[in-house]
Every structure is written in structure tokens, then in C-alpha cells.
Design an enzyme around this catalytic site. Sequence first.
Site, PDB file in Angstrom:
ATOM      1  N   ASP B   9       0.821  -1.104   0.087  1.00  0.00           N
ATOM      2  CA  ASP B   9       0.036   0.136  -0.016  1.00  0.00           C
ATOM      3  C   ASP B   9       0.993   1.223   0.190  1.00  0.00           C
ATOM      4  O   ASP B   9       2.190   1.314   0.411  1.00  0.00           O
ATOM      5  CB  ASP B   9      -0.858  -0.035   1.241  1.00  0.00           C
ATOM      6  CG  ASP B   9      -1.731   1.139   1.236  1.00  0.00           C
ATOM      7  OD1 ASP B   9      -2.399   1.848   0.205  1.00  0.00           O
ATOM      8  OD2 ASP B   9      -1.913   1.708   2.306  1.00  0.00           O
ATOM      9  N   SER B  10       0.264   2.249  -0.346  1.00  0.00           N
ATOM     10  CA  SER B  10       0.936   3.567  -0.359  1.00  0.00           C
ATOM     11  C   SER B  10       1.171   3.861   1.209  1.00  0.00           C
ATOM     12  O   SER B  10       2.096   4.868   1.121  1.00  0.00           O
ATOM     13  CB  SER B  10       0.384   4.611  -1.034  1.00  0.00           C
ATOM     14  OG  SER B  10      -0.969   4.878  -0.621  1.00  0.00           O
ATOM     15  N   TYR B  41      -0.250   8.078  -3.020  1.00  0.00           N
ATOM     16  CA  TYR B  41       0.032   8.087  -4.474  1.00  0.00           C
ATOM     17  C   TYR B  41      -1.196   8.856  -5.462  1.00  0.00           C
ATOM     18  O   TYR B  41      -1.041   9.039  -6.588  1.00  0.00           O
ATOM     19  CB  TYR B  41      -0.343   6.447  -4.673  1.00  0.00           C
ATOM     20  CG  TYR B  41       0.968   5.720  -4.208  1.00  0.00           C
ATOM     21  CD1 TYR B  41       1.995   6.255  -3.887  1.00  0.00           C
ATOM     22  CD2 TYR B  41       1.054   4.358  -4.769  1.00  0.00           C
ATOM     23  CE1 TYR B  41       3.313   5.441  -3.517  1.00  0.00           C
ATOM     24  CE2 TYR B  41       2.238   3.706  -4.436  1.00  0.00           C
ATOM     25  CZ  TYR B  41       3.248   4.019  -3.815  1.00  0.00           C
ATOM     26  OH  TYR B  41       4.308   3.469  -3.362  1.00  0.00           O
ATOM     27  N   GLY B  42      -2.405   8.945  -4.839  1.00  0.00           N
ATOM     28  CA  GLY B  42      -3.515   9.515  -5.480  1.00  0.00           C
ATOM     29  C   GLY B  42      -3.011  10.752  -6.489  1.00  0.00           C
ATOM     30  O   GLY B  42      -3.493  10.650  -7.687  1.00  0.00           O
ATOM     31  N   CYS B  72      -4.293  -1.009  -2.369  1.00  0.00           N
ATOM     32  CA  CYS B  72      -4.389   0.521  -2.560  1.00  0.00           C
ATOM     33  C   CYS B  72      -5.027   0.818  -3.819  1.00  0.00           C
ATOM     34  O   CYS B  72      -4.727   0.174  -4.964  1.00  0.00           O
ATOM     35  CB  CYS B  72      -2.814   1.033  -2.664  1.00  0.00           C
ATOM     36  SG  CYS B  72      -2.552   2.571  -3.465  1.00  0.00           S
ATOM     37  N   ASN B  73      -6.144   1.635  -3.757  1.00  0.00           N
ATOM     38  CA  ASN B  73      -7.025   1.732  -4.942  1.00  0.00           C
ATOM     39  C   ASN B  73      -6.299   2.445  -5.997  1.00  0.00           C
ATOM     40  O   ASN B  73      -6.556   2.057  -7.208  1.00  0.00           O
ATOM     41  CB  ASN B  73      -8.243   2.698  -4.390  1.00  0.00           C
ATOM     42  CG  ASN B  73      -9.327   1.958  -3.776  1.00  0.00           C
ATOM     43  OD1 ASN B  73     -10.261   1.303  -4.352  1.00  0.00           O
ATOM     44  ND2 ASN B  73      -9.131   1.924  -2.472  1.00  0.00           N
ATOM     45  N   THR B  74      -5.583   3.318  -5.842  1.00  0.00           N
ATOM     46  CA  THR B  74      -4.792   4.127  -6.764  1.00  0.00           C
ATOM     47  C   THR B  74      -3.485   3.216  -7.762  1.00  0.00           C
ATOM     48  O   THR B  74      -3.572   3.039  -9.024  1.00  0.00           O
ATOM     49  CB  THR B  74      -3.573   5.084  -6.309  1.00  0.00           C
ATOM     50  OG1 THR B  74      -4.429   6.122  -5.433  1.00  0.00           O
ATOM     51  CG2 THR B  74      -3.377   5.990  -7.563  1.00  0.00           C
ATOM     52  N   GLU B 151      -7.332   9.319  10.074  1.00  0.00           N
ATOM     53  CA  GLU B 151      -5.574   9.523  10.361  1.00  0.00           C
ATOM     54  C   GLU B 151      -5.648  10.336  11.633  1.00  0.00           C
ATOM     55  O   GLU B 151      -4.706  10.096  12.370  1.00  0.00           O
ATOM     56  CB  GLU B 151      -4.846  10.101   9.318  1.00  0.00           C
ATOM     57  CG  GLU B 151      -4.832   9.199   8.052  1.00  0.00           C
ATOM     58  CD  GLU B 151      -3.441   8.896   7.302  1.00  0.00           C
ATOM     59  OE1 GLU B 151      -2.838   9.945   7.494  1.00  0.00           O
ATOM     60  OE2 GLU B 151      -3.437   8.112   6.621  1.00  0.00           O
ATOM     61  N   CYS B 184     -12.053   3.080  -0.560  1.00  0.00           N
ATOM     62  CA  CYS B 184     -10.936   3.813   0.002  1.00  0.00           C
ATOM     63  C   CYS B 184     -10.647   2.882   1.057  1.00  0.00           C
ATOM     64  O   CYS B 184     -11.402   2.681   1.963  1.00  0.00           O
ATOM     65  CB  CYS B 184     -11.158   5.040   0.229  1.00  0.00           C
ATOM     66  SG  CYS B 184      -9.605   5.961   1.338  1.00  0.00           S
ATOM     67  N   THR B 185      -9.231   2.429   1.466  1.00  0.00           N
ATOM     68  CA  THR B 185      -8.905   1.613   2.319  1.00  0.00           C
ATOM     69  C   THR B 185      -9.156   2.060   3.834  1.00  0.00           C
ATOM     70  O   THR B 185      -8.924   1.282   4.592  1.00  0.00           O
ATOM     71  CB  THR B 185      -7.594   1.006   2.072  1.00  0.00           C
ATOM     72  OG1 THR B 185      -6.643   1.911   1.865  1.00  0.00           O
ATOM     73  CG2 THR B 185      -7.716  -0.194   0.999  1.00  0.00           C
ATOM     74  N   HIS B 186      -9.107   3.347   3.818  1.00  0.00           N
ATOM     75  CA  HIS B 186      -9.288   4.200   5.108  1.00  0.00           C
ATOM     76  C   HIS B 186     -10.612   4.077   5.848  1.00  0.00           C
ATOM     77  O   HIS B 186     -10.904   4.069   6.922  1.00  0.00           O
ATOM     78  CB  HIS B 186      -8.840   5.697   5.036  1.00  0.00           C
ATOM     79  CG  HIS B 186      -7.375   5.962   5.257  1.00  0.00           C
ATOM     80  ND1 HIS B 186      -6.495   5.567   4.068  1.00  0.00           N
ATOM     81  CD2 HIS B 186      -6.598   6.460   6.028  1.00  0.00           C
ATOM     82  CE1 HIS B 186      -5.340   5.829   4.352  1.00  0.00           C
ATOM     83  NE2 HIS B 186      -5.389   6.486   5.789  1.00  0.00           N
TER      84      HIS B 186
END
Lengths: 273, 273
Positions: B9-10, B41-42, B72-74, B151, B184-186
Site C-alpha cells: 500500500d502507499s 499516491y493519488g 491501494c485503490n490508486t 488519520e 478507499c482502504t481508510h
Amino acid sequence: MNQPIGVIDSGVGGLTVASELMRQLPKESIIYLGDTERCPYGPRPKEEVVQYTWEMVNFLLEKNIKMLVIACNTATAYTLHILREQLDIPVVGVIQPGARAAIANTRTYNIGVIGTEGTIASEAYPASLRHINAGITVHGLACPRFVPLVERGLISGEEAYQIVEESLEPLKQHKQMDTLILGCTHYPMIRELVQEVMGSTVAIISSGEETAREVSTILGFKKTFYTGDKAAEHQFYTTGDPIIFEQIASRWLEQKIEAVNKIQLTQVKSMEK
Amino acid sequence: MNQPIGVIDSGVGGLTVASELMRQLPKESIIYLGDTERCPYGPRPKEEVVQYTWEMVNFLLEKNIKMLVIACNTATAYTLHILREQLDIPVVGVIQPGARAAIANTRTYNIGVIGTEGTIASEAYPASLRHINAGITVHGLACPRFVPLVERGLISGEEAYQIVEESLEPLKQHKQMDTLILGCTHYPMIRELVQEVMGSTVAIISSGEETAREVSTILGFKKTFYTGDKAAEHQFYTTGDPIIFEQIASRWLEQKIEAVNKIQLTQVKSMEK
């Protein structure tokens, strides 16, 4: 890839799986083969189930299928590992997808499974669940009254509710159980009754729905989705009475199913392809 | 097969995917690599994301992983097809599993997707959904305030609820929408808030949960489950501050995470492995 997906079952139960495939993957063509003449497979010895399954598989391989779905719990338990070993196309059964979905859903690691006497006695679901997570507690329960209920078309109303309630009574003591697998392809037809009896704290997992989902996963993984513009074309074959099959298929798939083909399966000498 | 599953992941977002892998597949060992130093990364150009991803992949290939998860989606949007082509091990991304789960769930064929601005602008989810079913209506919405919220650890309470409610307001007009993908992974960290705001008629699909489920499908399909008796051993690597990473990982994974390794990724000259 414009080849059909092959679906086999001992009879009509697998139509609930075919129905989910059509719903989730509307571009894909299905060839369904139900061995209605020799249904049910549950009480038969393993060797016989393996042989009958090979006969169905050989018939569908001639039709150039790109994937095989074993839409029958008994046949999955006995033949999935053999077919995966010996066929060059991907093979998906109905047991593992339901098990995986239940594992993804549960937070109490107490999972119930209902099915025919054969499926419950085979311990195929507990084995599949514990293969992935050894810490899972499984509560199995045979519900022999459910298949006749569904085949009589009795899927709602007072009588049906009572039979479902009485049958599921033994599961009610497992207060920790938060997930219940419908381990028989007939049961999605009475899913709402089961949900009502079990209450909203228990999530109901339909093997058919989950199997279609995993077919999608494997099609994506193998890059074999059909990406053209042709409409899907489905074909239906039965070893039994095509008229009865048409009636049930039309009701379960909620569309007019015609031109069901009656076929005779060729006895295979060896279990090799 | 006692090789670990690699997760890249980023940054830390992919930990929600790692967490689901540990929960659903408790026998499997995970190696997690977060490129925290160069996160997010987005906003980066595609070429850069592809290069950074290859650097992470090369690091994990040295660790003899049996499968790669792009958490990571991006990175999934830009590199999944390349990595699937060029690696000998199976590669799973986070977009397709969420899309498939949404398709399995929806009955109105109206699906919402929320994500970062980059993910929504990339149209990766609509493409993935329509690749499977061209008849699906997709409502995409960027929620740029969600990642900072998570975050900061603000995942419940009045302020968080208000931000989620304001952000999701545009989706409320789509009365037909019955399924919403957390793209989104968050976002799984604020799943309950999203559910509360959207109401009980909208099913929330978490990409992380669904990705873990598909990893299980592919492990089963490829027969690469770990079947021995050793306890799983997880390893964590970051390109950023290991102390900050440990704190976040311990909170998100709900267990003490120690000995996080700080590494430097080697610049790859070519995009070939």
C-alpha cells in the site's frame, strides 16, 4: 471469451445457482444440465455419484464450456477435488463459496449449516470451514422436510412457516451463532422464512449467491469474461421429463424457459476424462 | 504452502485489508509493506505510481511471497493488469472484489461508490462494475475529508458524524441506491458512521473485507492454503517513520505491533521484473 459456463446438478436445485449466475453475470451464457432422472444423489454411494458426475461433465465438455460449476452439494463433496485435478478448465463447487462468505461475515465464529441429511452427515461444510479457520464452531442440522416443501411450491404461508420453525428449533439454543449457511441449493427459495424464524441477528448465507460471486472472481482472475456485445444465450438439458423441468425452471428463474432438451447420458467406463 | 502473502500500500490504509486477511485467514502469514514516505499516491502521475509499485513488488518478491495483494485503490487502478501479466504468482487488487460484492448484493442495480478524488476521477469502479454488468447505474462521490478524519483517529462522536453527514449529502438524493462501496482502504474505520448516515436500507460494502474473501477464493482455487500447524507470523515494513507506523498499526489491528522495519526501496530502472 464467448464460451458458455457449464452448470451441473442432480436435478432442479442447481437452478437457484444458475439464476444467480444470470443475475450477477448477465453477459455470460449458461448451459445447465440436471440429472433429474437419477435425482437425488444424496442417498447414493460415492462411486455412483462420481460416475454420474463424470457422465454430466463429459456431456458438457463436448459443448466447449470455459468453466464448470458443480451446483450440487453431494457432487461437490465427492468430486470437486478430482475434477479440479483432471480438467483443464476451472471448476467451482457450492460448498467453499458459502463457507468463505460465512467466515467473512461471522464475528462470533459460531456458524450454523443446514442441508440434506447426506450433506450434513458428510461433514463437508465443517471441513471446509475449519480448513480455513480451525477456531470456528459449526452447528450442523439436517432439514429433510425442506426439499419436499420447495418442490411442492410451498414457499410461504402458515404451513410452510410452521415446518421451517419446527425444523430450525434445535439451532435456536446456539445463542452465539450469528451466521447460517443454506447448504442446499433448494433452500434459497425459502430464505425469507428462514430469516424470519432465525431473527435479524443471524445473517443468512445463500450458497448459490456466493457461488456466482466466486465464478465472477475466477472469470476475472483467468481473464475469461465475455466482453462482446452478443446477448447471453442459455441452454437447458435434463435426463428426466422436459415438461416438468420447464415448469419448475420457468417458476424459479422467473422467465419463460422453453425448448428444454431431454438427453441420455452415456455411461463412462473410466473416471478419466 | 508456508509462504507469506504480500500486501502493498502507499501507506497505512492497506492495514484494514491486512486486518481482514488476518481475521478471515488466521493460518496465513502476511508481509505488509507501506510506502509511507511517498504517501499518498493519488495525486501522482501514473508513471510514478507504476514505478513505485514495482519497487514495492520487487522487495516482496525477494521475500518469496505466494500471492500479492495491492491494498491501494490508486495502485490497483494503474498496475493490476500489468502485474497480473508479468508476475508468476496470483495478484489481487482492491477494486474488483468490492465491485463484485456490490453486484451480488444490489437488487436495484443502483450502486454508490465513495473514495478519494483520485479514485473517483479514475472511474475505475464504474469501469469494473460495468465490465461485469453494463446495466448498472453508478453514483460516484469523492469524500476528501474522510482520510484526514481517520488519520486523526476521529472515528466516532459528534464532529465526525457531522463531517460524514455533510460529505454524503449528495448521495441521499439517489433513492434507488441500495448498495454503497467504501472505495478507499481508510473508510472501514468509519463504516458505522457511514451506515448510520445512509440508513439501514443501504448495504455498505467494505473493499478490504471483500478483498480478503477473494484472496481466500484464489488460495482455494490454486490449492495454496497453508495447512500446517505453525502459528502465523506477520512482518511489517515501512519507508517512513517506523514508530508512527507501529502506533497506527497497533491501533488499527487491535494488537501490539512491534519491530516494524524501516527500509529504503531501490529504484527500478525498467518496469520488467
